[in-house]
Design a protein around this motif. Structure first.
Motif, PDB file in Angstrom:
ATOM      1  N   ALA A 100       0.797  -1.300   0.164  1.00  0.00           N
ATOM      2  CA  ALA A 100      -0.118   0.186   0.217  1.00  0.00           C
ATOM      3  C   ALA A 100       0.818   1.257   0.015  1.00  0.00           C
ATOM      4  CB  ALA A 100      -0.938  -0.180   1.254  1.00  0.00           C
ATOM      5  N   ARG A 101       0.365   2.376  -0.545  1.00  0.00           N
ATOM      6  CA  ARG A 101       0.961   3.587  -0.937  1.00  0.00           C
ATOM      7  C   ARG A 101      -0.023   4.591  -0.823  1.00  0.00           C
ATOM      8  NH1 ARG A 101       5.889   4.215  -5.164  1.00  0.00           N
ATOM      9  NH2 ARG A 101       6.645   6.248  -4.441  1.00  0.00           N
ATOM     10  N   PHE A 102       0.244   5.441   0.515  1.00  0.00           N
ATOM     11  CA  PHE A 102      -0.819   6.112   1.017  1.00  0.00           C
ATOM     12  C   PHE A 102      -0.721   7.709   0.508  1.00  0.00           C
ATOM     13  CE2 PHE A 102      -0.750   2.881   3.989  1.00  0.00           C
ATOM     14  CZ  PHE A 102      -2.111   2.704   4.540  1.00  0.00           C
ATOM     15  N   ARG A 103      -1.900   8.198   0.410  1.00  0.00           N
ATOM     16  CA  ARG A 103      -2.044   9.413  -0.415  1.00  0.00           C
ATOM     17  C   ARG A 103      -1.474  10.487   0.588  1.00  0.00           C
ATOM     18  NH1 ARG A 103      -3.796  11.514  -4.681  1.00  0.00           N
ATOM     19  NH2 ARG A 103      -4.476   9.585  -5.541  1.00  0.00           N
ATOM     20  N   HIS A 104      -2.099  10.379   1.975  1.00  0.00           N
ATOM     21  CA  HIS A 104      -1.592  11.430   2.764  1.00  0.00           C
ATOM     22  C   HIS A 104      -0.555  11.390   3.635  1.00  0.00           C
ATOM     23  CE1 HIS A 104      -5.795  13.268   2.313  1.00  0.00           C
ATOM     24  NE2 HIS A 104      -6.179  12.536   2.258  1.00  0.00           N
ATOM     25  N   VAL A 105       0.100  12.348   3.897  1.00  0.00           N
ATOM     26  CA  VAL A 105       1.622  12.273   4.485  1.00  0.00           C
ATOM     27  C   VAL A 105       1.410  11.581   5.786  1.00  0.00           C
ATOM     28  CG1 VAL A 105       1.709  14.783   5.225  1.00  0.00           C
ATOM     29  CG2 VAL A 105       3.687  13.402   4.669  1.00  0.00           C
ATOM     30  N   GLU A 106       0.465  12.107   6.565  1.00  0.00           N
ATOM     31  CA  GLU A 106       0.316  11.478   7.882  1.00  0.00           C
ATOM     32  C   GLU A 106       0.392   9.860   8.010  1.00  0.00           C
ATOM     33  OE1 GLU A 106      -1.968  15.290   7.796  1.00  0.00           O
ATOM     34  OE2 GLU A 106      -1.621  13.503   6.383  1.00  0.00           O
ATOM     35  N   ARG A 107       0.080   9.228   6.670  1.00  0.00           N
ATOM     36  CA  ARG A 107       0.015   7.679   6.965  1.00  0.00           C
ATOM     37  C   ARG A 107       1.070   7.200   5.939  1.00  0.00           C
ATOM     38  NH1 ARG A 107      -5.976   5.234   6.768  1.00  0.00           N
ATOM     39  NH2 ARG A 107      -4.604   3.444   7.793  1.00  0.00           N
ATOM     40  N   THR A 108       1.927   7.955   5.316  1.00  0.00           N
ATOM     41  CA  THR A 108       2.852   7.006   4.422  1.00  0.00           C
ATOM     42  C   THR A 108       3.558   6.072   5.008  1.00  0.00           C
ATOM     43  OG1 THR A 108       4.385   9.105   4.623  1.00  0.00           O
ATOM     44  CG2 THR A 108       2.675   9.085   2.778  1.00  0.00           C
ATOM     45  N   GLY A 109       3.897   6.339   6.449  1.00  0.00           N
ATOM     46  CA  GLY A 109       4.892   5.441   6.748  1.00  0.00           C
ATOM     47  C   GLY A 109       4.448   4.010   7.042  1.00  0.00           C
ATOM     48  N   GLU A 110       2.963   3.842   7.090  1.00  0.00           N
ATOM     49  CA  GLU A 110       2.401   2.540   7.457  1.00  0.00           C
ATOM     50  C   GLU A 110       2.577   1.660   6.286  1.00  0.00           C
ATOM     51  OE1 GLU A 110      -1.718   2.821   8.619  1.00  0.00           O
ATOM     52  OE2 GLU A 110      -1.533   4.994   8.982  1.00  0.00           O
ATOM     53  N   GLY A 111       2.624   2.011   5.097  1.00  0.00           N
ATOM     54  CA  GLY A 111       2.892   1.306   3.831  1.00  0.00           C
ATOM     55  C   GLY A 111       3.879   0.352   4.032  1.00  0.00           C
ATOM     56  N   PRO A 112       5.410   1.026   4.158  1.00  0.00           N
ATOM     57  CA  PRO A 112       6.772   0.080   4.731  1.00  0.00           C
ATOM     58  C   PRO A 112       6.334  -0.671   5.730  1.00  0.00           C
ATOM     59  CG  PRO A 112       7.085   2.421   3.745  1.00  0.00           C
ATOM     60  CD  PRO A 112       5.555   2.556   4.136  1.00  0.00           C
ATOM     61  N   ALA A 113       5.900  -0.103   6.756  1.00  0.00           N
ATOM     62  CA  ALA A 113       5.677  -1.146   8.145  1.00  0.00           C
ATOM     63  C   ALA A 113       4.825  -2.511   7.704  1.00  0.00           C
ATOM     64  CB  ALA A 113       4.906  -0.058   8.931  1.00  0.00           C
ATOM     65  N   TYR A 114       3.778  -2.238   7.044  1.00  0.00           N
ATOM     66  CA  TYR A 114       2.999  -3.400   6.708  1.00  0.00           C
ATOM     67  C   TYR A 114       3.777  -4.463   5.857  1.00  0.00           C
ATOM     68  CZ  TYR A 114      -1.072  -2.495   9.133  1.00  0.00           C
ATOM     69  OH  TYR A 114      -2.103  -2.265  10.354  1.00  0.00           O
ATOM     70  N   PHE A 115       4.258  -3.538   4.818  1.00  0.00           N
ATOM     71  CA  PHE A 115       5.177  -4.397   3.569  1.00  0.00           C
ATOM     72  C   PHE A 115       6.264  -5.204   4.270  1.00  0.00           C
ATOM     73  CE2 PHE A 115       8.056  -4.695  -0.046  1.00  0.00           C
ATOM     74  CZ  PHE A 115       7.183  -5.004  -1.116  1.00  0.00           C
ATOM     75  N   GLN A 116       7.084  -4.557   5.305  1.00  0.00           N
ATOM     76  CA  GLN A 116       8.081  -5.370   6.112  1.00  0.00           C
ATOM     77  C   GLN A 116       7.710  -6.525   6.932  1.00  0.00           C
ATOM     78  OE1 GLN A 116      11.383  -4.921   5.756  1.00  0.00           O
ATOM     79  NE2 GLN A 116      10.907  -3.649   4.126  1.00  0.00           N
TER      80      GLN A 116
END
Length: 284
Positions: A100-116
């Motif tokens: 997942a690649r998030f639109r809003h900057v507040e959530r962008t870090g979640e994508g890599p966390a789940y990917f890892q």
């Protein structure tokens, strides 16, 4: 007559609904808070209660376990108060993971966390996306098709990326009401060929597509949609949904499903409910 040709209400009187055990990924709301606003439901001026959110979340997890499902849990990151909404973290079909690649900057870090998390847990057929997509928030699997939302979050170019990666047909649907900013707030998959949805959330063309594909779908009232009743989880028999969505629950009962109402209202302050907390791990 083929199975798909039998109207859902008639089918409910013929064939008992069968629950299929699922493997799910969830994230505890230990750091839940509403500190910013990226959808109409979020108001940082209104107090939120992380303790109550955690209690409601734990009850949901325990319900899934009692229904025979397996629940994996990803460690929450204190930097991301919305990480509890695991459905946004990826899309998993046939053991393949589209990050997942998030639109809003507040959530962008979640994508890599789940990917890892997926990499650490042995998934190898994974793809970091080129275009913005917000996981199962906008990708819902119905049978061997993906319904793909756009309009507020997921880039429509991601739809072609998902189709190429999963090798499944992807049907794009455009959302037009900002209160229903993700597909999983306006539509829920009940079985391999049944859905429920809120017509007013979709563009005229997308609504026509839904009526063509699912002429016997359950449709939600304004009140049930506003209660996030479509942000639900179904295992083919049990449908877990917000307890306030009583109209939808009645319709589901008439079709042979067993609706289970839950109170997860604290998380609705951030614009999420049952499905938002639940990422299905569709392994091979």
């Amino acid at each position: 007559m083929s199975r798909t040709a039998v109207p859902a209400q008639e089918r409910a009187t013929r064939e008992p609904r069968v629950a299929t055990p699922r493997r799910l990924l969830m994230c505890r709301p230990q750091h839940f808070d509403v500190t910013y606003s990226i959808n109409p439901w979020m108001d940082p001026r209104k107090p939120s209660d992380a303790g109550l959110a955690l209690l409601q979340w734990e009850r949901l997890r325990e319900l899934y376990l009692s229904l025979g499902h397996t629940v994996e849990v990803i460690e929450p990151d204190p930097a991301f108060p919305d990480m509890v909404f695991a459905a946004n973290g990826a899309t998993v079909v046939d053991g393949k993971v589209l990050g997942a690649r998030f639109r809003h900057v507040e959530r962008t870090g979640e994508g890599p966390a789940y990917f890892q998390w997926f990499l650490r847990n042995g998934y190898r057929d994974v793809l970091w996306p080129e275009h913005i997509n917000e996981g199962e928030g906008d990708y819902l699997t119905v049978g061997r098709r993906l319904l793909a939302g756009t309009g507020f979050r997921t880039d429509p170019r991601s739809h072609a990326e998902a189709q190429e990666f999963f090798g499944l047909p992807v049907t794009g649907l455009t959302l037009v009401n900002p209160n229903f900013y993700h597909l999983d707030t306006a539509l829920s998959v009940l079985s391999d060929d049944e859905i429920m949805y809120y017509p007013a959330a979709f563009s005229p063309g997308s609504l026509a597509v839904l009526r063509e594909l699912f002429p016997d779908a359950v449709t939600a009232s304004d009140e049930d949609a506003a209660a996030f009743g479509l942000n639900a989880f179904s295992d083919g028999r049990h449908v877990v949904l917000p307890q306030a969505a009583t109209g939808l629950a009645d319709q589901l009962k008439r079709r042979g499903f067993e609706p289970i109402g839950v109170d997860i209202a604290e998380l609705l302050k951030a614009g999420g409910s049952v499905k938002c907390c639940t990422l299905e791990l569709r392994d091979r």
